[in-house]
Each structure stands twice: as structure tokens, then as C-alpha cells.
Design an enzyme around this catalytic site. Structure first.
Site, PDB file in Angstrom:
ATOM      1  N   THR A  53      84.690 -81.738  13.709  1.00 36.13           N
ATOM      2  CA  THR A  53      83.821 -80.744  14.329  1.00 36.13           C
ATOM      3  C   THR A  53      82.514 -80.575  13.554  1.00 36.13           C
ATOM      4  O   THR A  53      81.453 -80.357  14.131  1.00 36.13           O
ATOM      5  CB  THR A  53      84.580 -79.399  14.405  1.00 36.13           C
ATOM      6  OG1 THR A  53      85.708 -79.592  15.267  1.00 36.13           O
ATOM      7  CG2 THR A  53      83.723 -78.292  14.959  1.00 36.13           C
ATOM      8  N   LYS A  86      77.334 -70.555  30.195  1.00 41.64           N
ATOM      9  CA  LYS A  86      77.006 -70.044  28.876  1.00 41.64           C
ATOM     10  C   LYS A  86      75.610 -70.434  28.399  1.00 41.64           C
ATOM     11  O   LYS A  86      75.086 -69.870  27.458  1.00 41.64           O
ATOM     12  CB  LYS A  86      78.053 -70.548  27.884  1.00 41.64           C
ATOM     13  CG  LYS A  86      78.527 -69.422  26.956  1.00 41.64           C
ATOM     14  CD  LYS A  86      79.484 -69.914  25.911  1.00 41.64           C
ATOM     15  CE  LYS A  86      79.166 -69.209  24.611  1.00 41.64           C
ATOM     16  NZ  LYS A  86      79.379 -70.043  23.467  1.00 41.64           N
ATOM     17  N   ILE A  99      87.962 -72.169  13.820  1.00 39.00           N
ATOM     18  CA  ILE A  99      86.588 -72.070  13.311  1.00 39.00           C
ATOM     19  C   ILE A  99      85.646 -72.772  14.292  1.00 39.00           C
ATOM     20  O   ILE A  99      85.239 -73.916  14.099  1.00 39.00           O
ATOM     21  CB  ILE A  99      86.475 -72.666  11.893  1.00 39.00           C
ATOM     22  CG1 ILE A  99      87.575 -72.128  10.973  1.00 39.00           C
ATOM     23  CG2 ILE A  99      85.097 -72.371  11.311  1.00 39.00           C
ATOM     24  CD1 ILE A  99      87.576 -70.615  10.783  1.00 39.00           C
ATOM     25  N   CYS A 135      65.937 -99.159   6.685  1.00 40.85           N
ATOM     26  CA  CYS A 135      65.810 -98.575   8.025  1.00 40.85           C
ATOM     27  C   CYS A 135      64.337 -98.264   8.264  1.00 40.85           C
ATOM     28  O   CYS A 135      63.779 -97.374   7.637  1.00 40.85           O
ATOM     29  CB  CYS A 135      66.654 -97.304   8.148  1.00 40.85           C
ATOM     30  SG  CYS A 135      66.276 -96.301   9.597  1.00 40.85           S
ATOM     31  N   GLU A 168      91.848 -85.416   3.364  1.00 42.21           N
ATOM     32  CA  GLU A 168      91.109 -85.611   4.613  1.00 42.21           C
ATOM     33  C   GLU A 168      91.717 -86.791   5.371  1.00 42.21           C
ATOM     34  O   GLU A 168      91.861 -87.871   4.821  1.00 42.21           O
ATOM     35  CB  GLU A 168      89.625 -85.858   4.308  1.00 42.21           C
ATOM     36  CG  GLU A 168      88.793 -86.355   5.475  1.00 42.21           C
ATOM     37  CD  GLU A 168      88.861 -85.453   6.708  1.00 42.21           C
ATOM     38  OE1 GLU A 168      88.673 -84.230   6.556  1.00 42.21           O
ATOM     39  OE2 GLU A 168      89.135 -85.968   7.813  1.00 42.21           O
ATOM     40  N   HIS A 178      73.206 -69.332  12.961  1.00 48.06           N
ATOM     41  CA  HIS A 178      73.067 -68.213  13.887  1.00 48.06           C
ATOM     42  C   HIS A 178      72.695 -66.926  13.148  1.00 48.06           C
ATOM     43  O   HIS A 178      73.136 -66.694  12.024  1.00 48.06           O
ATOM     44  CB  HIS A 178      74.368 -68.010  14.654  1.00 48.06           C
ATOM     45  CG  HIS A 178      74.698 -69.131  15.579  1.00 48.06           C
ATOM     46  ND1 HIS A 178      74.175 -69.228  16.852  1.00 48.06           N
ATOM     47  CD2 HIS A 178      75.462 -70.240  15.415  1.00 48.06           C
ATOM     48  CE1 HIS A 178      74.621 -70.324  17.434  1.00 48.06           C
ATOM     49  NE2 HIS A 178      75.409 -70.969  16.578  1.00 48.06           N
TER      50      HIS A 178
END
Lengths: 519, 332
Positions: free
Chosen positions: A42, A263, A355, A419, A33, A51
């Protein structure tokens, strides 16, 4: 030189899904990586949507892997302990002219094998989702649509792959690939193969199988050895993330029917209870350009308001942009699709390119699909001891009182809140740092635990998280970064330099009006 | 789960919480407990090492830590119990009107405290870059002024060397001077509005004395830089705060500090169901500083953002007294 059976380039969601799937076989696998952590490209900045699968053109890989990925996601989320919810999705149609398009989506969905698709009247939509605009004429409802934590999925896949022996090399940017041929692999069935030397800053990794899952950089990796070049254009999408106050404005993911206006912008709850609005779509030349723009953020809000009138821009807690890896086809008539195949003339070099959406949904299926390609050319015996499950970092915010008590008993650090906005404790941060493929940066901690993702956006917790990282990794605080080398949080100690260092600062008047000393 | 019972639970051990605790004790309440989420009492004052505090309360000019120390000393002397590193996660109302405060810390684990009254003194937080909706990249080098102040004044570390500050609130002004004194270069302070929100003395002492320009009607239009901030685009804005096209200019810098307003931290208050005031960001209170939930009082920056800590102390003192009065009335 390090030698492996398989080298995967890219630790995004595709690379990690492939790594996990291949780890089921007796293979020595390395993931290289370029960035400081998994899930840095991404995969980290997208809609987080699972989806249903009515969008992709029937017969494409996108259609097939989307539907399969969607089917796999629920079980995978249980095995690997990452947040997923099947909240259903709606595609809104705002004008009669758009009806043929909506019906086309419906037909595609049926053809792709999407289950339970329905066309709804406005009244049916409002009964389900009261906040939806009164200006709709019809909507397509897909109950199988879902939402997932993109970091959660990517990191879970990476951790589980690592648990099963996959070695991750972060901060390992591939600079060149050298193909050696011909080499005869010893493994049956004997087949002519190649040996690939993958170079990373002078270090060499060697393997007969190389998988190119480099996201927006997949063209650069491909073009290092292939004669037939490909080109990926980053398509930027800007988003606004809204406060949890408005996270329940809608329950389903609300899409807009693509029209002349563009779109469309989606409005969706996230698995963590925020509301996400976006993305824009803009092809840009620079693969590092994840800048948001005033125009883009305004557009997101304006177009999003077409679906949900009550969207309130003031509830934005952060905004971001992500890049889709859009593969450019030389022939514009060619249907846009994923490119997942062994490169012509380069046995053992497998592209996983282009992709873009529905890439996140498809990821588990891409893992399966690529594993099958590898199996065909480089078969491996199954591992008997493959660990199929992974336990995520416990969340104090989500735990019941009994669970909280048990965690604190185990380690009192679970009672030390770091946090405050998202209720993330030192215990969770320690777990994030010390587990396999653990966090080494502030953003790494954030994506694994949500520390800093709340409404104060890390104002209070980042110094504390930095301190914990520095203590646990035995690094000076000045070495701790937001997201890898170059993004150090601190620049030095106080008074390292003279007051106003920089050359142009000159005190022309002493406080109190005395004449000043220049220099 | 450890349990205890109190008469007054004070949430927050900053200037408001300390003053409320002291006045409640003075008014005769024995069972007062301060819950502080940080590792020491004093709240944000601990990092406000500049002077200018206490002119009203003590008739002398103190630094933030000195001002806090006076109150901490008084609280120690009065033997007011407090718990540090303790985070309150929930406040709920019981059917008998008493309150249940849930908290946690490393020593006691989960804590459940039953109490007659609660005094909210949680302070405020800074508006973030995301809430300001500043476009551009998201590199290291963007901090709220208070976060930078913590790094510099508490940790002795510099969060940047070449600084632009957006927002001329007092923290921004104070940090402009501090960054210069500690070795950084401060390019300018940009303020969206036609006038600064900071005190006049801070503009003079923190900007003018150091020749740091203050650009009014100006905001950051874009942040540049991949890993670390490399610069910002500033732009003039019109009367509605909208950028004026063509007025942009670039300022190279490695750090952007944000001082664009404070927001009362009322997550617990909302969780309790108290009525909120849209204008102040705090709960709606009556003259006795009591919220819409009887027996819950609010004071300091959690109620509304104060300019001076002296005013916080004075208000909190009243809240302590009113809480005691509530208990007295309730118990006849």
C-alpha cells in the site's frame, strides 16, 4: 532460531516508522517483509498526500494521528532528507447542495485542531489556482496540507531504523505464529507476557513483542493467533501519472467535495513535479489485484477534469493502482478507524491494522503511538547514541553546478548518466544499491533514485540499470528482477531453444516459397 | 569544470550526427565535436543487425552495424573528434548569439562548450506502455521492441520466450522475426490501425515467412500476470480505435513487446526554447534545417521520424553544410 525483543511484520511506511521510533530504545528489533523490498504494498501506490486532517471524524485515532503526523512531517523530512512540500490543499464544492458537507469538513477540521482553515469564494480560488474549473461555488482551503514522496518517506525511515540497529529481513513471508504461554518476562516491571514464535519458511523468529503492520494482510496475521477475527478488504484505487510538462497546472492539492457522484478524484502536483490524478475506489476480493482497468482510467480522467478542465489524457506517462487496507467493521454504525492496540488476550501482540487514508500522513505519529504502547508493556532504556538523521541519495538532477562538481570529484560515476529522462547517474544507483536496506531490484533502484520514472518509462535505462545491479550484486543478469523472484527481466540466452520453441510453431513454407520441413 | 570552444557541436553520434559531422568537415569546418551519450558511435544502428540498410547511400544492402561502421570509419579517417558516454544536460543561448552546451562524462566531469552552432541529432525514443494507457497489471515482461532488441542483439539475452507484439511498426516486425530466430515463440502481432505502419518487405520477410499472424484493427485490452506477464486480452477495435465489446480473446504469453510509434527526443530542444512542430514532434525548421534559434540545426529522427536511415544520412549531410554556411556568413 533468532531471538529479538520486537518483531515487526511488514516494512511498509507504518512498520518502518514504528521500527525507527522503537530503535530509540535499547531493543533488538527485526522487521520481516514478505516482499523483496521495503515499500512494496500500500505504501508504494497512493496519492502521496500529507492530509491536513479535516477529513477524519473527531475523536478517532485517524483524526488524532493525522493531525499529529502532519505536524511531524516537515521536521522529519529535514532530518531524514526526503522530499516534502507544504503546498496546501483545496476541497472544491460544485453545487450549493454540497455546502453543508463542506461546512461540516470545516467544523471537523477545527475540532481536530487543523490550523488556518478557510472557506474561499470561487474568485479567491481562481486567484490562487487559475486552472480550476469555473463551476465551483466555494472551496475549503487548508494551507497545512502537503505532498510527500511516499517511497522517499518509507525508505528513509527504513534506512534510519537500520542505521540504529534494526535488522531487516526482506523476502521473509510469515507463515505461522505460535504463542507460548505463560512466559514471565525478566524485564521490569515484571508482567505476565508471552513469547511469540514467528515462522518464516522453516526459520523461526522469537520475541515477546510482535507488531502486526502487514497492510492488506494484517487480518491474516492477526487471525493466526487471535480468537476474535478481523477482516480487511482491499480497496483499489487507480491513478494516472502525468508528464512534468503539466506538473504546474495546479500548485495545491485539489480535492472534490464528496457528493452523490462519489468520493471524488484528486488532482495534485507531486514533489517531483509531475501531476497525479486519482484514485478510484473499488472493493475487490483479491489482495494481489493491482490491475488498472480501462473504465477506472477513463473515470479518473473524466472526474479529474471536473476540477481542472485542462487535464490532458495524452500527457499520461504511466498509470497504476494501489490497495487501501480497509478494515471491515461488523457493525456498520461503527466509525471507520485505524485499529492500533494490543490484541485482547494476547499481551505483547500489537495490531496496526486498517491503515488506509490518512495512513501515509499518520505514519510518523503511528510510530510514536505504537512506541508508547510498547513502552507501557515492555519498557526499554533509551539509547544514548541514537542517530536522528539520515542523508538521502544525492540527486544530480536537483544539484547546483557546484554540488554536481563536488559529487563528480568524489566519484566520477556521478557524471555517468544512466536515466536520461530524470537525469539519474551511475553514482546515484551505486548509492542506492550499497546503502543500508539497499536496492536489489529494478523497481528498488527506481524508487530510490527515480531511474526509469521519466517519460520513456525505463526504455533506455533498464538494461543499463540491470547491468549495474548484476555487476554490483555479483548476480547473473538473468537473476535480476523487476520486483522480486518471479519477475526476472530476462528468460535466458539467445538460442537456448530451437527457433519458435513452443510446439505450435511450424514453418510451412521456407522463405522464398520452397516447401517446408515440418518439425 | 572543463571548458572548450568549438564551431559546431553535434549532439548525438548516430547516423544523423556522423553524417552531419562528415559533411561539415568536408565543407571546411575544422572545429567539429560529436557528443555521444552511449559507449560507442553508431546510435541505434548498432542493435539493428538485420539487413536492408544503405541501398540508397551505398547502393548495396548492409546491416545496421555495417552501415554505421562505414560512417564511423569515415569519421575516424577525417579525424573528427568525439566524446563517448557524454550526456548533454543543457543548451543555452548567449546574448552574443553563440551557444553554451553543458555536458558531463566520467573522464572530464562537467563540461562547458562554447560554440557557434549546434546540430541536434539526438534521435527518438519509443512510446511507452504508460503513454499507450494499456490497462492491467504491471509485471515483468513488458518491453518496448527496441529495448528487447538491445537485450537480444547486444547482450545476447532473451527477454522472453512466448511473445505477443503490439504495433506493426518496423521495429516490431523485425523483432517478431528476431525473437523466433533466437528461440522464442511469437504468437502474433496486433495492430490498432487497419493497415500496418511497417514496410511491405518487412511484413513479408518477418511475418509471412514465419507464419506469424498479423491482426489488424486489434489492440491489447488488458495485461495479465502478477510477477511476470501471463497473457494478454486482445480486442478488435472500431474505426476510431475504440475496443468493440464482445470481441475479446485471450492469448497466453510471457512477454509483450510494444512497437507503437517513435517520439523525437527533444527535451534539449525545448529547454533551449525552440519552436516545436506539434505534428512531427520535432522543432520547426526552415529549408536550411535551422530551428527558430539561429545557428541551431536539426536532422534525423530528432526532427521527424524517418523510414530509412539513408534518408537520415542525406538530411544530416545538408544540416552539416548549412551549419558551415551559417558560420561563414556570420564571420563574413
Amino acid at each position: 532460531m533468532k531471538d529479538y525483543d520486537v518483531i515487526i511484520i511488514g516494512a511498509g511506511v507504518s512498520g518502518c516508522a514504528i521500527a525507527r521510533e522503537l530503535a530509540k530504545g535499547k531493543l533488538r528489533i527485526a522487521v520481516l517483509e514478505a516482499k523483496s523490498d521495503v515499500c512494496e504494498g500500500t505504501s508504494k501506490a497512493n496519492s502521496g498526500i500529507v492530509h491536513a486532517g479535516y477529513d477524519a471524524v473527531p475523536g478517532t485515532l485517524k483524526a488524532k494521528l493525522n493531525v499529529r503526523g502532519n505536524e511531524m512531517m516537515e521536521e522529519l523530512s529535514k532530518k531524514l532528507d526526503f522530499p516534502f512540500r507544504r503546498n496546501g490543499s483545496l476541497v472544491l464544492c460544485f453545487e450549493e447542495d454540497g455546502m453543508p458537507g463542506l461546512e461540516e469538513l470545516y467544523r471537523r477540521g477545527i475540532e481536530n485542531g487543523v490550523k488556518e482553515l478557510k472557506l474561499l469564494s470561487p474568485e479567491e480560488v481562481w486567484a490562487m489556482e487559475p486552472a480550476i474549473s469555473r463551476n465551483i461555488v466555494r472551496a475549503l482551503y487548508a494551507p497545512t496540507g502537503g505532498i510527500v514522496c511516499p517511497f522517499g518517506l518509507n525508505i528513509a525511515l527504513a534506512e534510519n531504523a537500520a542505521e540504529n540497529g534494526v535488522e531487516f529481513y526482506r523476502d521473509h513471508k510469515v507463515t505461522a505464529i505460535v504463542e507460548q504461554r505463560p512466559v514471565w518476562t525478566e524485564k521490569p516491571p515484571a508482567k505476565e507476557g508471552r513469547m511469540y514464535q514467528v515462522q518464516v519458511d522453516g526459520e523461526i523468529f522469537e520475541a515477546p513483542i510482535v507488531i502486526n503492520a502487514a497492510g492488506v494482510y494484517a487480518d491474516e496475521i492477526h487471525n493466526m493467533i487471535c480468537e476474535e477475527k478481523i477482516r480487511i478488504v482491499p480497496r483499489r484505487g487507480e491513478y494516472r501519472l502525468m508528464d512534468k510538462n503539466c506538473g504546474d497546472l495546479v500548485n495545491s492539492t485539489i480535492f472534490q467535495q464528496p457528493s452523490k457522484m462519489g468520493k471524488g478524484i484528486l488532482v495534485t502536483p507531486t514533489v517531483h513535479g509531475n501531476l497525479l490524478v486519482g484514485p478510484t475506489a473499488e472493493d475487490i476480493p483479491d489482495k494481489q489485484d493491482v490491475d488498472t482497468t480501462a473504465e477506472g482510467l477513463a473515470k479518473v480522467l473524466n472526474l479529474g477534469s471536473n476540477s481542472v478542465d485542462a487535464l490532458d489524457g495524452r500527457q499520461t506517462i504511466t498509470s497504476f493502482a494501489g490497495l487501501r487496507a480497509h478494515l471491515v467493521h461488523e457493525d456498520p454504525a461503527e466509525k471507520s478507524d485505524f485499529l492500533i492496540e494490543e490484541a485482547a488476550g494476547h499481551p505483547g501482540f500489537i495490531d496496526v491494522a486498517g491503515i488506509e487514508s490518512p495512513g501515509l500522513t499518520s505514519a510518523p505519529a503511528i510510530g510514536e503511538y505504537v512506541a508508547q504502547i510498547v513502552e507501557n508493556i515492555y519498557p526499554a532504556e533509551r539509547k544514548a547514541d541514537f542517530v536522528d538523521t539520515r542523508k538521502g541519495i544525492p540527486s544530480m538532477a536537483l544539484a547546483t553546478e557546484e554540488e554536481r562538481e563536488a559529487l563528480i570529484r568524489e566519484n566520477p560515476a556521478f557524471a555517468n548518466v544512466i536515466c536520461r529522462c530524470e537525469l539519474v547517474t551511475e553514482g546515484e544507483i551505486l548509492s542506492a544499491i550499497h546503502r543500508l536496506v539497499g536496492a536489489t531490484t529494478l523497481d528498488g533502484v527506481k524508487r530510490r533514485t527515480r531511474a526509469g520514472m521519466g517519460r520513456c518509462q525505463a526504455g533506455f535505462c533498464s538494461p543499463k540499470t540491470l547491468e549495474i545491479l548484476s555487476r554490483e550484486l555479483h548476480l547473473d543478469p538473468a537473476q535480476i528482477t523487476k520486483e522480486g523472484t518471479g519477475s526476472e527481466i530476462l528468460t535466458g540466452k539467445n538460442k537456448d531453444t530451437a527457433p519458435g520453441e513452443g510446439g505450435t510453431w511450424k514453418r510451412t513454407q521456407e522463405p522464398g516459397g520452397k516447401e517446408a520441413l515440418h518439425e | 569544470m572543463s571548458k572548450r570552444t568549438e564551431d559546431i557541436v553535434i549532439i548525438g553520434g548516430g547516423p544523423a550526427g556522423l553524417a552531419a559531422a562528415l559533411s561539415a568537415r568536408k565543407a571546411g569546418c575544422e572545429k567539429v565535436l560529436i557528443l555521444e551519450r552511449d559507449r560507442e558511435l553508431g546510435g541505434i544502428l548498432n542493435q539493428c543487425i538485420h539487413n536492408g540498410f544503405g541501398l540508397h547511400t551505398f547502393k548495396e544492402e548492409l546491416t545496421g552495424p555495417e552501415y554505421a561502421e562505414r560512417y564511423i570509419d569515415m569519421a575516424e579517417e577525417a579525424k573528427i573528434p568525439y566524446m563517448l558516454n557524454t550526456m548533454v544536460t543543457n543548451i543555452s543561448l548567449r546574448s552574443d548569439g553563440r551557444k553554451k552546451v553543458t555536458a558531463m562524462n566520467k573522464e572530464d566531469g562537467l563540461l562547458e562548450i562554447e560554440t557557434e552552432t549546434v546540430i541536434l541529432a539526438m534521435g527518438c525514443r519509443e512510446r511507452s506502455r504508460g503513454a499507450l494507457n494499456i490497462p492491467g497489471s504491471r509485471p515483468a515482461g513488458i518491453y518496448s521492441a527496441g529495448t528487447a532488441q538491445y537485450y537480444v542483439n547486444i547482450r545476447g539475452r532473451m527477454p522472453g520466450k512466448n511473445v505477443v507484439i503490439l504495433g506493426s511498426g518496423d521495429i516490431g516486425l523485425i523483432m517478431a522475426r528476431r525473437m523466433v530466430l533466437e528461440g522464442a515463440k511469437v504468437q502474433c502481432v496486433a495492430e490498432l490501425r487497419p493497415q500496418s505502419g511497417g514496410l511491405k518487405r518487412n511484413i513479408v520477410q518477418c511475418l509471412d515467412d514465419f507464419n506469424i499472424p498479423l491482426y489488424l484493427n486489434t489492440t491489447v485490452a488488458q495485461i495479465h500476470g502478477r510477477d511476470r506477464v501471463e497473457g494478454v486480452t486482445l480486442t478488435k477495435v472500431d474505426d476510431n480505435g475504440k475496443p468493440i465489446p464482445g470481441s475479446e480473446w485471450e492469448v497466453p504469453c510471457d512477454t509483450l513487446l510494444l512497437s507503437c510509434g517513435l517520439i523525437p527526443e527533444n527535451e534539449l530542444t525545448r529547454g533551449l526554447g525552440a519552436d516545436m512542430d506539434g505534428k512531427t514532434g520535432g522543432p520547426v525548421v526552415g529549408e536550411n534545417l535551422e530551428c527558430s534559434i539561429p545557428g541551431v540545426f536539426a536532422c534525423g529522427n530528432v526532427l521527424h521520424v524517418h523510414e530509412l536511415v539513408d534518408h537520415v544520412s542525406a538530411e544530416a549531410e545538408k544540416a552539416g553544410n548549412y551549419a558551415v554556411e551559417y558560420i561563414r556568413q556570420k564571420r563574413g
